[in-house]
Enzyme design. Structure first.
Site, mmCIF file in Angstrom:
data_model
loop_
_atom_site.group_PDB
_atom_site.id
_atom_site.type_symbol
_atom_site.label_atom_id
_atom_site.label_comp_id
_atom_site.label_asym_id
_atom_site.label_seq_id
_atom_site.Cartn_x
_atom_site.Cartn_y
_atom_site.Cartn_z
ATOM 1 N N ASP A 266 17.254 70.340 18.530
ATOM 2 C CA ASP A 266 17.101 70.193 17.134
ATOM 3 C C ASP A 266 18.742 69.571 16.672
ATOM 4 O OD1 ASP A 266 15.400 71.569 14.544
ATOM 5 O OD2 ASP A 266 17.651 70.792 14.009
ATOM 6 N N GLY B 249 9.020 76.137 4.195
ATOM 7 C CA GLY B 249 10.101 75.255 4.396
ATOM 8 C C GLY B 249 10.013 74.244 5.224
ATOM 9 N N HIS C 235 5.439 70.560 14.465
ATOM 10 C CA HIS C 235 6.516 70.741 15.506
ATOM 11 C C HIS C 235 6.622 72.003 15.725
ATOM 12 C CE1 HIS C 235 8.394 70.338 11.770
ATOM 13 N NE2 HIS C 235 9.222 71.208 12.091
HETATM 14 P P1 5GP Z 1 11.059 72.068 9.605
HETATM 15 O O1 5GP Z 1 12.166 72.454 8.720
HETATM 16 O O2 5GP Z 1 10.097 71.065 9.054
HETATM 17 O O3 5GP Z 1 10.461 73.520 10.255
HETATM 18 O O4 5GP Z 1 11.792 71.657 10.710
HETATM 19 C C1 5GP Z 1 12.502 70.388 11.061
HETATM 20 C C2 5GP Z 1 13.643 70.416 11.864
HETATM 21 O O5 5GP Z 1 13.881 68.997 12.227
HETATM 22 C C3 5GP Z 1 14.832 70.820 11.271
HETATM 23 O O6 5GP Z 1 15.334 71.949 12.161
HETATM 24 C C4 5GP Z 1 15.836 69.569 11.429
HETATM 25 O O7 5GP Z 1 17.303 70.271 11.824
HETATM 26 C C5 5GP Z 1 15.189 68.748 12.486
HETATM 27 N N1 5GP Z 1 15.491 67.508 12.313
HETATM 28 C C6 5GP Z 1 15.576 66.845 11.212
HETATM 29 N N2 5GP Z 1 15.978 65.485 11.550
HETATM 30 C C7 5GP Z 1 16.121 65.534 12.766
HETATM 31 C C8 5GP Z 1 16.587 64.285 13.764
HETATM 32 O O8 5GP Z 1 17.021 63.254 13.305
HETATM 33 N N3 5GP Z 1 16.997 64.624 14.944
HETATM 34 C C9 5GP Z 1 16.637 65.950 15.311
HETATM 35 N N4 5GP Z 1 16.857 66.202 16.825
HETATM 36 N N5 5GP Z 1 16.165 66.962 14.873
HETATM 37 C C10 5GP Z 1 16.171 66.668 13.405
#
Ligand code: 5GP
Length: 109
Positions: free
Chosen positions: A30, A88, A95
């Site tokens: 991440d 959130g 994922h």
């Molecule tokens: P969610 O909030 O949907 O559960 O998690 C999405 C995750 O994707 C977040 O922890 C965020 O930091 C990660 N994320 C968003 N954009 C990118 C990116 O461009 N590269 C990487 N490696 N992680 C990302």
């Protein structure tokens, strides 16, 4: 299906260091880590969330996440899948977060 940042990662448009790649899923760090180990495991197929994903893919992704967790976090780890607004979820491509490398508090926020 909306084009997401994860679709762009899967197409190689955004460079990441893959920790795992197979025909069903990939894993990479991440970019805003919430723990010393914070890895995302994502299916290649762009399911919006775990509700949309099929059982076989869910099983495979969880198995890969647990195997990485065992390897990277000997002290223990947590697997999280945020689903929907209240949880959130910010990327609409299912994922699993693998978190570890420190003691994790409970309950989460
Ligand atoms: P969610 O909030 O949907 O559960 O998690 C999405 C995750 O994707 C977040 O922890 C965020 O930091 C990660 N994320 C968003 N954009 C990118 C990116 O461009 N590269 C990487 N490696 N992680 C990302």
């Amino acid at each position: 299906m909306a084009d997401t940042i994860f679709a762009r990662i899967l197409r190689g448009e955004i460079p990441v260091s893959f920790l795992h790649q197979d025909e069903v899923c990939v894993a990479f760090p991440d970019n805003s880590p919430q723990a010393p180990i914070h890895v995302l495991v994502i299916p290649r197929q762009p399911f919006e969330d775990i509700i949309e994903a099929d059982d076989e893919t869910i099983g495979h992704v969880l198995n890969v996440a647990a195997t990485l967790g065992e390897k990277l976090c000997p002290g223990g780890f947590r697997l999280v899948t945020n689903t929907g607004r209240d949880a959130g979820q910010s990327v609409q491509h299912w994922h699993v977060h693998l978190l570890g490398g420190r003691e994790l508090s409970w309950p989460p926020g």
